[in-house]
Structures are given as C-alpha cells and as structure tokens.
Design a protein around this motif. Structure first.
Motif, PDB file in Angstrom:
ATOM      1  N   ALA A  37       6.798   5.929   4.230  1.00 14.93           N
ATOM      2  CA  ALA A  37       6.645   5.334   2.785  1.00 14.93           C
ATOM      3  C   ALA A  37       7.530   4.236   2.585  1.00 14.93           C
ATOM      4  N   ARG A  41       6.578   0.596   1.059  1.00 17.69           N
ATOM      5  CA  ARG A  41       7.010   0.128  -0.128  1.00 17.69           C
ATOM      6  C   ARG A  41       7.642  -1.107  -0.323  1.00 17.69           C
ATOM      7  N   ASP A  66       2.293   3.355  -5.578  1.00 11.50           N
ATOM      8  CA  ASP A  66       3.215   2.401  -5.108  1.00 11.50           C
ATOM      9  C   ASP A  66       2.964   1.159  -6.015  1.00 11.50           C
ATOM     10  N   ASP A  69       4.180   1.580  -9.374  1.00 10.08           N
ATOM     11  CA  ASP A  69       5.876   1.777  -9.468  1.00 10.08           C
ATOM     12  C   ASP A  69       6.395   0.508  -9.281  1.00 10.08           C
TER      13      ASP A  69
END
Ligand code: TZP
Ligand code: MG
Length: 204
Positions: A37, A41, A66, A69
C-alpha cells in the motif's frame, strides 16, 4: 461530450512519466500491480504531481480510494473493481470514471454508473493480459459507440500501424501499453504516436 486525447498511454510506474511527459503526453493511466500500500500510494502521488507539472491528466487504475485520497482527477475500473467500488464516493469526490468492457453484458453493467468513457478490449490479440475474450475486431468499435453514446477508448494489441484504422472505426481514444513501453526507443515511439494522432480522422 467530453473530448479525450486520442492517445492514451498506460504505464506501470511513475518513472516512465519523467521520460515521456516532456514529449507532450496529455492522457496517461497509472496501472500498478503487486505493490504494497505504501509503495503504491507513493507511485500514485508521484504520478499525479508529475502529470500536473506537465498539464497532463492522470487516470488511476483500480485503486479508487487512493485516487480520491490523493486528489486524482480520474479513476479507471475493470468489472471486478466496479463490483466492489463505491461509485457514489468516487462521484462525490468529483472524479471522472472510465470502465473496461469486453462483452454486451459488461457494457450494460458499465452504463448503469454513467461512466465518462467506456473502454473496449481487446481490439486485437494482446500478450499483456490473459483474457477469455476473443479479439473484438474493428466492427465492434462502431457497435460500441452506438451502444455507449459516450467517449470510447479502444485497447488491446493496438500498434501505431493499426491506430489509424482503429480511429476511423470510431475510437475516440486509443490506449496502448506494449507498442510504446516495449519499443526499443520508447521516447521516439511515443512521439510518433503523438504526431500521428493529429492526422487521424474523427468518425463522428
Ligand atoms: N485491457 C484490455 S487489453 C489490455 C488491457 C489492460 C492490455 C493492453 O496492452 P497492449 O500492450 O497495448 O496490448
Ligand atoms: Mg482493474
């Protein structure tokens, strides 16, 4: 109707963007698989920043949370992703949405969420993804345009030599991986695509 850039490059790492964005790329998908992750990201954030710096648009494949975000503009989902995605959340966050389709059932499913584009694949045989679908062929592109009534992205086995035929058949944009990324000179190949796209006729 939304107008997509006619050349849509899909990359598997933000590192490609340093090499190819300066050539004038406008529409890029980041398709990362198999990262944890944090690494994923970081790739997405770096890709968004690089595209913004060059006035290009980044589409994040698969990882819609993602994408929200980290402030991406677009997300691309396959059918399996779509089944599990919170499309309302994607829309609330103001992201645009593209969806892969390979069959009549899949396009029916895709149209329920009113996507900003529909992708049809594989137009030609592709070695990059194991898929149960036979190549769609060019006639399918016109059919898909009539059914989708929105921008259509053609994908799968499309080379620069095949691109004009795909555009003539009605594709609004052509998505490509190996013809550029596996080319001995990806920069030159990418530039050739960017130059060629200006010469393709628009079907409608
Ligand atoms: N979806 C349908 S075909 C394909 C994907 C991700 C792979 C496209 O890669 P290439 O190298 O342009 O055939
Ligand atoms: Mg997917």
């Amino acid at each position: 109707m939304l107008v997509l850039d006619r050349f849509y490059l899909i990359v598997d790492s933000a590192r490609w963007l340093d090499r190819l964005l300066p050539l004038g790329l406008r529409f890029v998908q980041l398709r990362v698989k198999g990262l944890d992750a944090a690494a994923r990201r970081a790739e997405i954030a770096a890709s968004i920043a690089k595209c913004q710096a060059h006035g290009a648009t980044l589409v994040v494949n698969d990882f819609w949370q993602d994408a929200i975000d980290l402030g991406a503009e677009w997300v691309h989902l396959g059918q399996e992703d779509l089944a599990e995605a919170d499309v309302a959340a994607i829309r609330r966050a103001g992201l645009k949405l593209g969806i892969s389709t390979h069959s009549h059932e899949e396009i029916d499913t895709a149209l329920v969420v009113d996507p900003d584009y529909v992708a049809l694949g594989p137009v030609y045989p592709t070695t990059l993804k194991v898929m149960p679908w036979a190549p769609q062929g060019l006639d399918r592109i016109g059919e898909w345009k009539r059914i989708a009534r929105r921008p259509l992205v053609a994908i799968g086995g499309i080379t620069l030599e095949r691109a004009e035929g795909v555009a003539r058949a009605g594709a609004d944009s052509i998505a490509v991986i190996s013809d550029v990324l596996s080319h001995p000179d990806p920069e030159a190949r990418c530039k050739a695509w960017l130059d060629a796209r200006a010469t393709w006729p628009r079907a409608s």
